[in-house]
Design a protein around this motif. Structure first.
Motif, short mmCIF file in Angstrom:
data_model
loop_
_atom_site.label_atom_id
_atom_site.label_comp_id
_atom_site.label_asym_id
_atom_site.label_seq_id
_atom_site.Cartn_x
_atom_site.Cartn_y
_atom_site.Cartn_z
N ASN A 196 17.89 47.82 -21.12
CA ASN A 196 16.83 47.61 -20.01
C ASN A 196 17.29 47.77 -18.67
OD1 ASN A 196 14.72 47.31 -21.79
ND2 ASN A 196 15.26 45.14 -22.26
N GLY A 197 18.88 48.18 -18.29
CA GLY A 197 19.34 48.24 -17.15
C GLY A 197 19.70 46.90 -16.37
N HIS A 198 19.81 45.85 -17.26
CA HIS A 198 20.41 44.61 -16.66
C HIS A 198 21.96 44.66 -16.77
CE1 HIS A 198 16.35 43.20 -18.23
NE2 HIS A 198 16.18 43.50 -17.00
N VAL A 199 22.64 44.19 -15.75
CA VAL A 199 24.19 44.24 -15.44
C VAL A 199 24.76 42.79 -15.29
CG1 VAL A 199 25.79 45.13 -14.13
CG2 VAL A 199 23.86 46.54 -14.50
N SER A 200 25.62 42.40 -15.97
CA SER A 200 26.45 41.55 -15.82
C SER A 200 27.90 41.76 -15.87
CB SER A 200 26.31 40.49 -17.25
OG SER A 200 24.81 39.88 -17.22
N GLY A 201 28.65 41.08 -15.18
CA GLY A 201 29.96 41.41 -14.94
C GLY A 201 31.03 40.39 -14.22
N ALA A 202 32.13 40.57 -13.91
CA ALA A 202 32.91 39.86 -13.01
C ALA A 202 34.23 40.52 -12.51
CB ALA A 202 33.61 38.81 -14.26
N TRP A 203 34.58 40.18 -11.18
CA TRP A 203 35.61 40.59 -10.70
C TRP A 203 36.50 39.55 -10.35
CZ3 TRP A 203 31.05 41.59 -8.44
CH2 TRP A 203 30.64 40.91 -7.05
N LYS A 256 15.04 35.58 -13.68
CA LYS A 256 16.27 34.94 -14.24
C LYS A 256 17.43 35.72 -13.63
CE LYS A 256 18.45 33.72 -18.61
NZ LYS A 256 18.11 33.65 -20.10
N LEU A 257 17.33 36.98 -13.43
CA LEU A 257 18.39 37.75 -12.43
C LEU A 257 18.36 37.07 -10.96
CD1 LEU A 257 17.80 41.50 -13.33
CD2 LEU A 257 20.14 40.51 -13.18
N ALA A 258 17.36 36.91 -10.15
CA ALA A 258 17.37 36.31 -9.08
C ALA A 258 18.22 34.87 -9.02
CB ALA A 258 16.07 36.01 -8.40
N VAL A 259 17.78 34.17 -10.06
CA VAL A 259 18.29 32.65 -9.99
C VAL A 259 19.40 32.33 -10.82
CG1 VAL A 259 16.12 32.06 -8.97
CG2 VAL A 259 16.47 31.72 -11.68
N CYS A 260 19.74 33.15 -11.89
CA CYS A 260 20.80 32.71 -12.89
C CYS A 260 22.25 33.61 -12.81
CB CYS A 260 20.36 32.86 -14.24
SG CYS A 260 18.89 31.56 -14.77
N CYS A 261 23.11 32.84 -12.93
CA CYS A 261 24.34 33.32 -13.08
C CYS A 261 24.58 33.78 -14.88
CB CYS A 261 25.78 32.40 -13.00
SG CYS A 261 27.24 32.94 -13.32
N PRO A 262 25.11 34.82 -15.20
CA PRO A 262 25.30 35.28 -16.34
C PRO A 262 26.14 34.48 -17.43
CG PRO A 262 26.44 36.85 -15.22
CD PRO A 262 25.65 35.89 -14.25
N GLY A 263 27.16 33.74 -16.66
CA GLY A 263 28.20 32.84 -17.37
C GLY A 263 29.29 34.01 -18.03
N LEU A 264 30.29 33.17 -18.30
CA LEU A 264 31.58 33.98 -18.67
C LEU A 264 31.50 34.67 -19.97
CD1 LEU A 264 34.21 31.11 -18.31
CD2 LEU A 264 33.98 33.21 -16.89
N ARG A 265 30.51 34.28 -20.91
CA ARG A 265 30.56 35.08 -22.35
C ARG A 265 29.60 36.42 -21.96
NH1 ARG A 265 26.90 35.00 -26.44
NH2 ARG A 265 25.53 33.34 -25.52
N HIS A 266 28.75 36.28 -21.42
CA HIS A 266 27.90 37.39 -21.10
C HIS A 266 28.55 38.50 -20.00
CE1 HIS A 266 24.56 36.00 -23.19
NE2 HIS A 266 24.54 34.80 -22.42
N ALA A 267 29.51 37.93 -19.15
CA ALA A 267 30.43 38.75 -18.51
C ALA A 267 31.49 39.41 -19.22
CB ALA A 267 30.77 38.12 -17.18
#
Length: 229
Positions: free
Chosen positions: A215-222, A73-84
């Protein structure tokens, strides 16, 4: 389906057929709904094979299908605005055709440690943070373009970032992880784990924000200012 022609095929032949569907991860998701056999083969073999092709084997620290699912899921999915961490109004986002939740990512799908080094503060540069290649998915919302990124810490519980947020007993926030079942995350920006100098916009919004789950998964935005500038 299992009582049809597929019932007469060996698992190796079925896996060869499923392997031809790996160009779009949604194909496997649909196939997994067909039968218990398909679901088991996809969870235990297809996900693992795809993760091994995308990530170095040394990064896959568990032989669990849930680990492969999160990595895929990390490889193929964008987290989306809410999760970022961007509080996009549901109705406004719908009118602007913006995905608030995680969705299939466009552009590059590789994660690299070089990108993670550009995000972290100097004292955390030895941590193994892998982030997606620039620029990730770009979402225009209200006054800004949000360039969403995702990634993960290898051996997160041994990292300096984990020691910092756990030793300081940083408060978890109600932004759930986009890639696993964790319901809370930590704000790396407010925990002073991000590189100095990103700063804030004139209206007080941070230029860069990032959230990490247990679990070390990161989501964010710049926003506006590229990560490499």
């Amino acid at each position: 389906m299992e009582e049809s022609v597929f019932a007469a095929l060996t698992d190796d032949i079925v896996l060869s057929i499923l392997a031809k569907l790996d160009d779009d991860p949604r194909h496997w998701a649909r196939a997994a709904c067909v039968s218990t056999r398909f679901s088991t083969l996809i969870r235990h073999f297809c996900w693992k094979t795809k993760c091994s092709q995308t990530f170095p084997s040394s990064l896959i620290s568990s032989d669990s299908p849930s680990t492969w699912s999160s990595l895929l899921k990390l490889a193929v999915c964008c987290p989306g605005l809410r999760h970022a961490g961007i509080p996009a109004d549901r109705n406004a986002a719908k009118r602007m055709n913006i995905c608030r939740n995680s969705h299939l990512a466009g552009g590059y799908r590789h994660l690299r440690r070089e990108q993670g080094c550009k995000l972290l503060a100097r004292q955390f540069r030895d941590d193994n943070l892998f982030l997606c290649d620039w620029p990730g998915c770009v979402h225009s919302y209200q006054r800004r373009d949000y360039m969403l990124f995702r990634g993960f810490f290898h051996n997160f519980k041994a990292s300096g970032v984990w020691r910092s947020i756990s030793d300081e007993k940083r408060r978890k926030i109600d932004v759930e992880c986009a890639f696993c079942t964790c319901q809370h995350t930590w704000d790396l920006q407010s925990a002073f784990c991000l590189r100095r100098g990103f700063g804030y916009h004139l209206d007080g919004e941070p230029v860069v924000r990032a959230y990490v789950c247990e679990n070390g998964h990161v989501s964010g935005a710049w926003t506006n200012i590229p990560l490499y500038s």
